[in-house]
Design a protein around this motif. Structure first.
Motif, PDB file in Angstrom:
ATOM      1  N   ALA A 117       0.852  -1.207   0.000  1.00 29.25           N
ATOM      2  CA  ALA A 117       0.000   0.000   0.000  1.00 29.25           C
ATOM      3  C   ALA A 117       0.880   1.246   0.000  1.00 29.25           C
ATOM      4  CB  ALA A 117      -0.931  -0.015   1.212  1.00 29.25           C
ATOM      5  N   ARG A 118       1.954   1.181   0.797  1.00 27.39           N
ATOM      6  CA  ARG A 118       2.856   2.338   0.857  1.00 27.39           C
ATOM      7  C   ARG A 118       3.596   2.505  -0.477  1.00 27.39           C
ATOM      8  NH1 ARG A 118       4.652   0.182   6.207  1.00 27.39           N
ATOM      9  NH2 ARG A 118       3.298   1.112   7.808  1.00 27.39           N
ATOM     10  N   ARG A 119       4.080   1.386  -1.019  1.00 27.38           N
ATOM     11  CA  ARG A 119       4.831   1.445  -2.280  1.00 27.38           C
ATOM     12  C   ARG A 119       3.989   1.988  -3.413  1.00 27.38           C
ATOM     13  NH1 ARG A 119       5.329  -0.185  -7.038  1.00 27.38           N
ATOM     14  NH2 ARG A 119       3.412  -1.411  -6.837  1.00 27.38           N
ATOM     15  N   TYR A 120       2.741   1.455  -3.523  1.00 24.77           N
ATOM     16  CA  TYR A 120       1.834   1.863  -4.615  1.00 24.77           C
ATOM     17  C   TYR A 120       1.474   3.345  -4.469  1.00 24.77           C
ATOM     18  CZ  TYR A 120      -2.210   1.520  -7.813  1.00 24.77           C
ATOM     19  OH  TYR A 120      -3.115   1.696  -8.832  1.00 24.77           O
ATOM     20  N   ALA A 121       1.265   3.791  -3.235  1.00 26.82           N
ATOM     21  CA  ALA A 121       0.974   5.214  -3.003  1.00 26.82           C
ATOM     22  C   ALA A 121       2.154   6.060  -3.487  1.00 26.82           C
ATOM     23  CB  ALA A 121       0.701   5.474  -1.527  1.00 26.82           C
ATOM     24  N   GLY A 122       3.363   5.588  -3.209  1.00 29.20           N
ATOM     25  CA  GLY A 122       4.554   6.323  -3.652  1.00 29.20           C
ATOM     26  C   GLY A 122       4.658   6.365  -5.170  1.00 29.20           C
ATOM     27  N   GLU A 123       4.268   5.271  -5.820  1.00 32.24           N
ATOM     28  CA  GLU A 123       4.323   5.225  -7.288  1.00 32.24           C
ATOM     29  C   GLU A 123       3.307   6.207  -7.876  1.00 32.24           C
ATOM     30  OE1 GLU A 123       5.035   1.443  -8.831  1.00 32.24           O
ATOM     31  OE2 GLU A 123       4.298   1.881 -10.844  1.00 32.24           O
ATOM     32  N   ILE A 124       2.148   6.297  -7.260  1.00 32.03           N
ATOM     33  CA  ILE A 124       1.130   7.257  -7.716  1.00 32.03           C
ATOM     34  C   ILE A 124       1.624   8.687  -7.481  1.00 32.03           C
ATOM     35  CG2 ILE A 124      -1.197   8.151  -7.249  1.00 32.03           C
ATOM     36  CD1 ILE A 124      -2.014   5.207  -6.637  1.00 32.03           C
ATOM     37  N   GLU A 125       2.180   8.915  -6.296  1.00 32.84           N
ATOM     38  CA  GLU A 125       2.711  10.263  -5.985  1.00 32.84           C
ATOM     39  C   GLU A 125       3.731  10.703  -7.031  1.00 32.84           C
ATOM     40  OE1 GLU A 125       2.383  11.256  -1.403  1.00 32.84           O
ATOM     41  OE2 GLU A 125       2.250  12.458  -3.220  1.00 32.84           O
ATOM     42  N   LYS A 126       4.550   9.731  -7.446  1.00 31.56           N
ATOM     43  CA  LYS A 126       5.653  10.061  -8.360  1.00 31.56           C
ATOM     44  C   LYS A 126       5.146  10.338  -9.780  1.00 31.56           C
ATOM     45  CE  LYS A 126       8.729   6.979  -9.930  1.00 31.56           C
ATOM     46  NZ  LYS A 126       9.612   5.795  -9.816  1.00 31.56           N
ATOM     47  N   ASN A 127       4.070   9.681 -10.166  1.00 33.24           N
ATOM     48  CA  ASN A 127       3.654   9.736 -11.574  1.00 33.24           C
ATOM     49  C   ASN A 127       2.422  10.578 -11.873  1.00 33.24           C
ATOM     50  OD1 ASN A 127       5.397   7.655 -13.192  1.00 33.24           O
ATOM     51  ND2 ASN A 127       4.968   6.678 -11.221  1.00 33.24           N
ATOM     52  N   VAL A 128       1.525  10.701 -10.919  1.00 33.65           N
ATOM     53  CA  VAL A 128       0.246  11.356 -11.219  1.00 33.65           C
ATOM     54  C   VAL A 128       0.249  12.795 -10.697  1.00 33.65           C
ATOM     55  CG1 VAL A 128      -2.273  11.206 -10.944  1.00 33.65           C
ATOM     56  CG2 VAL A 128      -0.903   9.121 -11.036  1.00 33.65           C
ATOM     57  N   PRO A 129       0.042  13.763 -11.588  1.00 33.43           N
ATOM     58  CA  PRO A 129       0.051  15.165 -11.145  1.00 33.43           C
ATOM     59  C   PRO A 129      -1.027  15.424 -10.087  1.00 33.43           C
ATOM     60  CG  PRO A 129      -0.023  15.012 -13.555  1.00 33.43           C
ATOM     61  CD  PRO A 129      -0.249  13.625 -13.034  1.00 33.43           C
ATOM     62  N   LYS A 130      -0.701  16.341  -9.152  1.00 34.53           N
ATOM     63  CA  LYS A 130      -1.690  16.712  -8.128  1.00 34.53           C
ATOM     64  C   LYS A 130      -2.373  18.006  -8.564  1.00 34.53           C
ATOM     65  CE  LYS A 130       0.866  14.575  -4.369  1.00 34.53           C
ATOM     66  NZ  LYS A 130       1.639  14.755  -3.113  1.00 34.53           N
ATOM     67  N   ASN A 131      -3.557  18.217  -8.049  1.00 30.89           N
ATOM     68  CA  ASN A 131      -4.180  19.530  -8.302  1.00 30.89           C
ATOM     69  C   ASN A 131      -4.152  20.316  -6.999  1.00 30.89           C
ATOM     70  OD1 ASN A 131      -6.134  18.300  -6.791  1.00 30.89           O
ATOM     71  ND2 ASN A 131      -7.833  18.826  -8.158  1.00 30.89           N
ATOM     72  N   GLU A 132      -4.859  21.436  -6.964  1.00 26.91           N
ATOM     73  CA  GLU A 132      -4.753  22.342  -5.804  1.00 26.91           C
ATOM     74  C   GLU A 132      -5.211  21.675  -4.508  1.00 26.91           C
ATOM     75  OE1 GLU A 132      -6.561  22.844  -8.444  1.00 26.91           O
ATOM     76  OE2 GLU A 132      -8.604  22.481  -7.718  1.00 26.91           O
ATOM     77  N   SER A 133      -5.918  20.555  -4.659  1.00 27.96           N
ATOM     78  CA  SER A 133      -6.373  19.854  -3.432  1.00 27.96           C
ATOM     79  C   SER A 133      -5.194  19.179  -2.726  1.00 27.96           C
ATOM     80  CB  SER A 133      -7.402  18.771  -3.826  1.00 27.96           C
ATOM     81  OG  SER A 133      -6.725  17.691  -4.485  1.00 27.96           O
ATOM     82  N   GLY A 134      -4.101  18.999  -3.493  1.00 24.42           N
ATOM     83  CA  GLY A 134      -2.948  18.284  -2.928  1.00 24.42           C
ATOM     84  C   GLY A 134      -3.017  16.788  -3.171  1.00 24.42           C
ATOM     85  N   TRP A 135      -4.182  16.327  -3.722  1.00 24.95           N
ATOM     86  CA  TRP A 135      -4.326  14.895  -4.033  1.00 24.95           C
ATOM     87  C   TRP A 135      -3.974  14.648  -5.501  1.00 24.95           C
ATOM     88  CZ3 TRP A 135      -5.006  11.498  -0.226  1.00 24.95           C
ATOM     89  CH2 TRP A 135      -5.591  11.938   0.982  1.00 24.95           C
TER      90      TRP A 135
END
Ligand code: 6PG
Length: 249
Positions: A117-135
């Motif tokens: 769960a932690r690894r996959y979250a990190g992969e999403i953080e690295k690849n998917v742009p965030k918007n002003e919500s921070g998500w």
């Protein structure tokens, strides 16, 4: 915001229409060379769509090299297990399109759930742009709905529904006890586009409860899917829509 209801005479017609929409959405987004970040749903319903994308004309029309694929949830089993959402997608779609491994962000169901769960979250953080919500803001998230109202692996009355500070989490199937990795509500609700796919008579009650906002619908995880911007779509065949009338909320 009122959900958008799209009715189709068959799962095949639903699959073809969504495949055409996805082709156009990817074309629009990637004209400037940007990537398109798509989250796939699991279970059995979307397989017909994935098989449709794997055939002409979509196999040739879609700019696969710009597409990054993720999963909304995964069962904590190895990819070759019959329960694996990735395994189903591999057979139905990935084997036919030759997408680069770097574009495939599978959840490693074979690994320790909390670590994954932690690894996959990190992969999403690295690849998917965030918007002003921070998500992270996915371009499109596909969702299914269980007859109990779960979506992804967000199950009714689960503590995971309260998580508001993590991208994904470990959940447990209420009847089988199977461990799952799932995206959390804040991430799902932050998507640029959200679509439920539901087909067959067995989904008619849960679809009706959510769309008519019948008492208790907001206790259903699928009833908590409210995009921060835009409208959630319900793509239904006649069976799943058979309790809907014009008196929708
Ligand atoms: C999963 C899915 C889940 C699914 C629903 C509907 O991993 O099981 O992500 O949320 O979409 O259970 O499943 P069916 O399409 O098989 O009815």
């Amino acid at each position: 915001m009122r959900p958008i209801i799209r009715l189709f005479s068959s799962p095949e017609k639903l699959a073809d229409s969504v495949a055409a929409d996805l082709t156009e959405a990817i074309k629009q987004k990637t004209q400037t060379g940007e990537a398109f970040h798509l989250v796939l749903s699991g279970g059995s319903t979307p397989e017909i769509l994935y098989r449709r994308l794997a055939r002409p004309p979509y196999r040739e029309l879609i700019r696969w090299q710009h597409l990054h694929l993720y999963w909304g949830d995964e069962r904590c089993v190895p990819p070759g297990h019959s329960d694996s959402n990735y395994g189903m997608t591999r057979r139905a779609l990935l084997n036919a399109i030759g997408l680069a491994e770097n574009n495939i962000h599978r959840i490693r169901g074979e690994d320790k759930p909390l670590e994954e769960a932690r690894r996959y979250a990190g992969e999403i953080e690295k690849n998917v742009p965030k918007n002003e919500s921070g998500w992270p803001r996915f371009d499109w998230i596909f969702l299914g709905v269980g007859t109990d109202g779960h979506t992804a692996s967000l199950f009714p009355d689960s503590q995971v529904l309260r998580i508001d500070d993590k991208i994904c989490a470990v959940s447990t199937h209420p009847s089988t006890g199977q461990k799952r990795i799932t995206l959390t509500l804040p991430v799902i609700n932050n998507a640029a586009r959200l679509s439920f796919f539901a087909t067959g008579e067995k989904k008619k009650e849960v679809v009706s409860m959510i769309l008519k906002r019948e008492p208790g619908y907001h206790n259903l995880p699928a009833g908590l899917i409210q995009p921060a911007s835009g409208n959630v779509e319900f793509c239904l065949d006649n069976g799943a829509a058979s309790l809907l009338t014009e008196t929708l909320e």
